[in-house]
Scaffold this motif. Structure first.
Motif, PDB file in Angstrom:
ATOM      1  N   MET A 131       1.340   2.084   7.324  1.00  0.00           N
ATOM      2  CA  MET A 131       2.716   1.623   7.527  1.00  0.00           C
ATOM      3  C   MET A 131       2.795   0.251   8.182  1.00  0.00           C
ATOM      4  O   MET A 131       3.741  -0.507   7.925  1.00  0.00           O
ATOM      5  CB  MET A 131       3.509   2.629   8.359  1.00  0.00           C
ATOM      6  N   PHE A 132       1.796  -0.082   8.994  1.00  0.00           N
ATOM      7  CA  PHE A 132       1.903  -1.304   9.783  1.00  0.00           C
ATOM      8  C   PHE A 132       0.868  -2.354   9.404  1.00  0.00           C
ATOM      9  O   PHE A 132       1.204  -3.519   9.239  1.00  0.00           O
ATOM     10  CB  PHE A 132       1.834  -0.961  11.271  1.00  0.00           C
ATOM     11  N   MET A 133      -0.396  -1.972   9.239  1.00  0.00           N
ATOM     12  CA  MET A 133      -1.418  -2.951   8.899  1.00  0.00           C
ATOM     13  C   MET A 133      -1.342  -3.375   7.431  1.00  0.00           C
ATOM     14  O   MET A 133      -1.666  -4.519   7.089  1.00  0.00           O
ATOM     15  CB  MET A 133      -2.810  -2.394   9.214  1.00  0.00           C
ATOM     16  N   VAL A 211       9.864   0.462   3.181  1.00  0.00           N
ATOM     17  CA  VAL A 211       8.522   1.039   3.170  1.00  0.00           C
ATOM     18  C   VAL A 211       8.642   2.527   2.889  1.00  0.00           C
ATOM     19  O   VAL A 211       9.500   3.205   3.460  1.00  0.00           O
ATOM     20  CB  VAL A 211       7.799   0.816   4.520  1.00  0.00           C
ATOM     21  N   ILE A 212       7.802   3.033   1.991  1.00  0.00           N
ATOM     22  CA  ILE A 212       7.732   4.467   1.718  1.00  0.00           C
ATOM     23  C   ILE A 212       6.308   4.929   1.986  1.00  0.00           C
ATOM     24  O   ILE A 212       5.346   4.354   1.458  1.00  0.00           O
ATOM     25  CB  ILE A 212       8.119   4.801   0.266  1.00  0.00           C
ATOM     26  N   LEU A 213       6.151   5.958   2.813  1.00  0.00           N
ATOM     27  CA  LEU A 213       4.859   6.584   3.078  1.00  0.00           C
ATOM     28  C   LEU A 213       4.832   7.898   2.306  1.00  0.00           C
ATOM     29  O   LEU A 213       5.604   8.814   2.599  1.00  0.00           O
ATOM     30  CB  LEU A 213       4.680   6.827   4.572  1.00  0.00           C
ATOM     31  N   ASP A 214       3.937   7.990   1.321  1.00  0.00           N
ATOM     32  CA  ASP A 214       3.993   9.088   0.352  1.00  0.00           C
ATOM     33  C   ASP A 214       2.722   9.915   0.347  1.00  0.00           C
ATOM     34  O   ASP A 214       1.624   9.386   0.157  1.00  0.00           O
ATOM     35  CB  ASP A 214       4.228   8.527  -1.051  1.00  0.00           C
ATOM     36  N   ILE A 215       2.861  11.233   0.546  1.00  0.00           N
ATOM     37  CA  ILE A 215       1.737  12.152   0.485  1.00  0.00           C
ATOM     38  C   ILE A 215       1.681  12.914  -0.836  1.00  0.00           C
ATOM     39  O   ILE A 215       0.767  13.702  -1.054  1.00  0.00           O
ATOM     40  CB  ILE A 215       1.808  13.178   1.638  1.00  0.00           C
ATOM     41  N   ILE A 216       2.634  12.666  -1.742  1.00  0.00           N
ATOM     42  CA  ILE A 216       2.771  13.475  -2.957  1.00  0.00           C
ATOM     43  C   ILE A 216       1.999  12.896  -4.139  1.00  0.00           C
ATOM     44  O   ILE A 216       1.340  13.609  -4.884  1.00  0.00           O
ATOM     45  CB  ILE A 216       4.255  13.657  -3.324  1.00  0.00           C
ATOM     46  N   GLY A 217       2.105  11.589  -4.360  1.00  0.00           N
ATOM     47  CA  GLY A 217       1.359  10.980  -5.453  1.00  0.00           C
ATOM     48  C   GLY A 217       2.119  10.971  -6.761  1.00  0.00           C
ATOM     49  O   GLY A 217       3.283  10.578  -6.832  1.00  0.00           O
ATOM     50  N   ALA A 218       1.462  11.410  -7.835  1.00  0.00           N
ATOM     51  CA  ALA A 218       1.977  11.226  -9.201  1.00  0.00           C
ATOM     52  C   ALA A 218       3.387  11.763  -9.398  1.00  0.00           C
ATOM     53  O   ALA A 218       4.229  11.118 -10.030  1.00  0.00           O
ATOM     54  CB  ALA A 218       1.023  11.880 -10.195  1.00  0.00           C
ATOM     55  N   ALA A 235       3.329   3.012   0.018  1.00  0.00           N
ATOM     56  CA  ALA A 235       1.975   3.337   0.453  1.00  0.00           C
ATOM     57  C   ALA A 235       1.680   4.789   0.100  1.00  0.00           C
ATOM     58  O   ALA A 235       2.258   5.709   0.678  1.00  0.00           O
ATOM     59  CB  ALA A 235       1.826   3.111   1.954  1.00  0.00           C
ATOM     60  N   VAL A 236       0.789   5.001  -0.864  1.00  0.00           N
ATOM     61  CA  VAL A 236       0.414   6.339  -1.298  1.00  0.00           C
ATOM     62  C   VAL A 236      -0.827   6.771  -0.532  1.00  0.00           C
ATOM     63  O   VAL A 236      -1.864   6.103  -0.585  1.00  0.00           O
ATOM     64  CB  VAL A 236       0.135   6.375  -2.816  1.00  0.00           C
ATOM     65  N   ILE A 237      -0.724   7.899   0.191  1.00  0.00           N
ATOM     66  CA  ILE A 237      -1.846   8.362   1.007  1.00  0.00           C
ATOM     67  C   ILE A 237      -2.261   9.790   0.668  1.00  0.00           C
ATOM     68  O   ILE A 237      -3.175  10.324   1.292  1.00  0.00           O
ATOM     69  CB  ILE A 237      -1.522   8.271   2.508  1.00  0.00           C
ATOM     70  N   VAL A 259       2.704  -1.568  -4.602  1.00  0.00           N
ATOM     71  CA  VAL A 259       2.201  -0.209  -4.459  1.00  0.00           C
ATOM     72  C   VAL A 259       0.758  -0.284  -3.980  1.00  0.00           C
ATOM     73  O   VAL A 259      -0.069  -0.983  -4.581  1.00  0.00           O
ATOM     74  CB  VAL A 259       2.254   0.567  -5.790  1.00  0.00           C
ATOM     75  N   THR A 260       0.450   0.410  -2.883  1.00  0.00           N
ATOM     76  CA  THR A 260      -0.926   0.505  -2.404  1.00  0.00           C
ATOM     77  C   THR A 260      -1.305   1.973  -2.318  1.00  0.00           C
ATOM     78  O   THR A 260      -0.450   2.846  -2.163  1.00  0.00           O
ATOM     79  CB  THR A 260      -1.098  -0.143  -1.017  1.00  0.00           C
ATOM     80  N   ALA A 261      -2.594   2.232  -2.429  1.00  0.00           N
ATOM     81  CA  ALA A 261      -3.106   3.593  -2.302  1.00  0.00           C
ATOM     82  C   ALA A 261      -4.402   3.532  -1.509  1.00  0.00           C
ATOM     83  O   ALA A 261      -5.310   2.768  -1.853  1.00  0.00           O
ATOM     84  CB  ALA A 261      -3.344   4.210  -3.675  1.00  0.00           C
TER      85      ALA A 261
END
Length: 326
Positions: A131-133, A211-218, A235-237, A259-261
């Motif tokens: 989220m920050f870096m 910013v979106i922090l996402d744990i779900i993916g596809a 940010a996909v995590i 989009v980053t993963a």
């Protein structure tokens, strides 16, 4: 010593408490007597045979722990036997002892119980790095956190609020949304009953999330891109909703979005040490002054790791489930 082993992949009962060889700290490593570890989704995947440890890592599950240093390997400075610490691990937290690269150690924050510090390393490193870096969430921006009542989610809400962002969350029950609100979430979305893209649009006057922090993916990829603001960052995590999705590049281009993963476990030691150092600099003061705290749902015996996995798989918890060695 004893550890939770996985002789064969499978359900929670695949986790077996067994006698195993004691680990020995190598160059730049310390030996930690584990007081507590914490359950992460990655542990469930490893148990099922879908997420092997990186080469050279402990074969036992557990991506974080807290405890006391009981031995120092060659070349370690700045730490001493007896220091109370918590640590980011590549594996091995579900054990009575674990070796840790010194760069992945953190002191236990002042005012926090040693066992509860086990709830911090993985979530703080994951949230701060993404989220920050990477996504560079700034004061006044809007962050959308999927799975707001999870360990990651409860930490992301607090850190985003601490830097002055507006926070939207998705969660699957009124109870979970209420807990997110207590932590500071401003926009509460029940993903079972509401469309988060539409709810976010209404709550932000059509702007969307910076910013979106996402744990779900596809499963959420297309909707996440539609929910982004101009210059937004996704940010996909996690991949709880699958690994393959269709990305509308036209929408992404029109919003000048990114989009980053990322994953944390397999990163080189130097990258992990840099993230841990940033967490110590930026997050630890927030914990020590009480603005940010780990959310611990329950504490269970390490020997009952199978029961803890059932709790996490059920989704009935809010925050973290800890495993105690005593």
């Amino acid at each position: 010593m004893h550890a939770i082993t996985i002789p064969e992949p499978g359900g929670p009962d695949a986790l077996v408490w067994a006698a195993v060889p004691d680990p020995v700290p190598g160059e730049g490593e310390v030996l930690v007597e584990v007081v507590a570890s914490a359950v992460n989704r990655a542990d469930l995947l490893q148990r099922q045979g879908f997420y092997d440890p990186p080469p050279g890592a402990s074969p036992y599950p557990g991506l974080e722990c807290s405890g006391r240093i009981s031995g120092l390997g060659p070349g370690v400075s700045g730490w001493a036997v007896g220091d109370e610490v918590c640590a980011l691990l590549s594996g091995g937290g579900y054990a009575e002892r674990v070796t840790v690269p010194a760069g992945q150690l953190l002191p236990v924050p002042k005012g926090l119980a040693l066992a509860d510090a086990a709830a911090l390393p993985e979530v703080t490193a994951t949230v701060w790095s993404n989220m920050f870096m990477i996504a560079h969430l700034r004061p006044g921006e809007t962050a959308l956190v999927h799975g707001g009542a999870s360990g990651i989610g409860t930490m992301a809400i607090q850190l985003a609020k601490a830097v002055g962002a507006r926070v939207a969350v998705t969660a699957g029950s009124p109870e979970k949304l209420a807990r997110c609100a207590e932590l500071g979430a401003d926009i509460l979305i029940d993903y079972r009953e509401q469309d988060f893209v539409e709810e976010l649009r209404k709550a932000t006057a059509g702007a969307g999330a910076d910013v979106i922090l996402d744990i779900i993916g596809a499963k959420y990829l297309d909707r996440n891109v539609r929910a982004l603001a101009v210059n937004g960052r996704l940010a996909v995590i996690g991949l709880q909703g699958g690994v393959k999705g269709e990305l509308n590049l036209s929408t992404l281009l029109g919003k000048r979005a990114a989009v980053t993963a990322t994953s944390l476990r397999g990163r080189p030691l130097g990258e992990k040490a840099s993230i841990v150092a940033a967490v110590r600099e930026h997050v630890w003061p927030l914990i020590e002054d009480g603005r940010v705290r780990p959310v611990v749902d329950r504490r269970m015996a390490l020997r009952d790791a199978a029961g803890a996995h059932r709790v996490v798989e059920s989704g009935a918890h809010i925050g973290k489930v800890l495993l105690l060695t005593d």
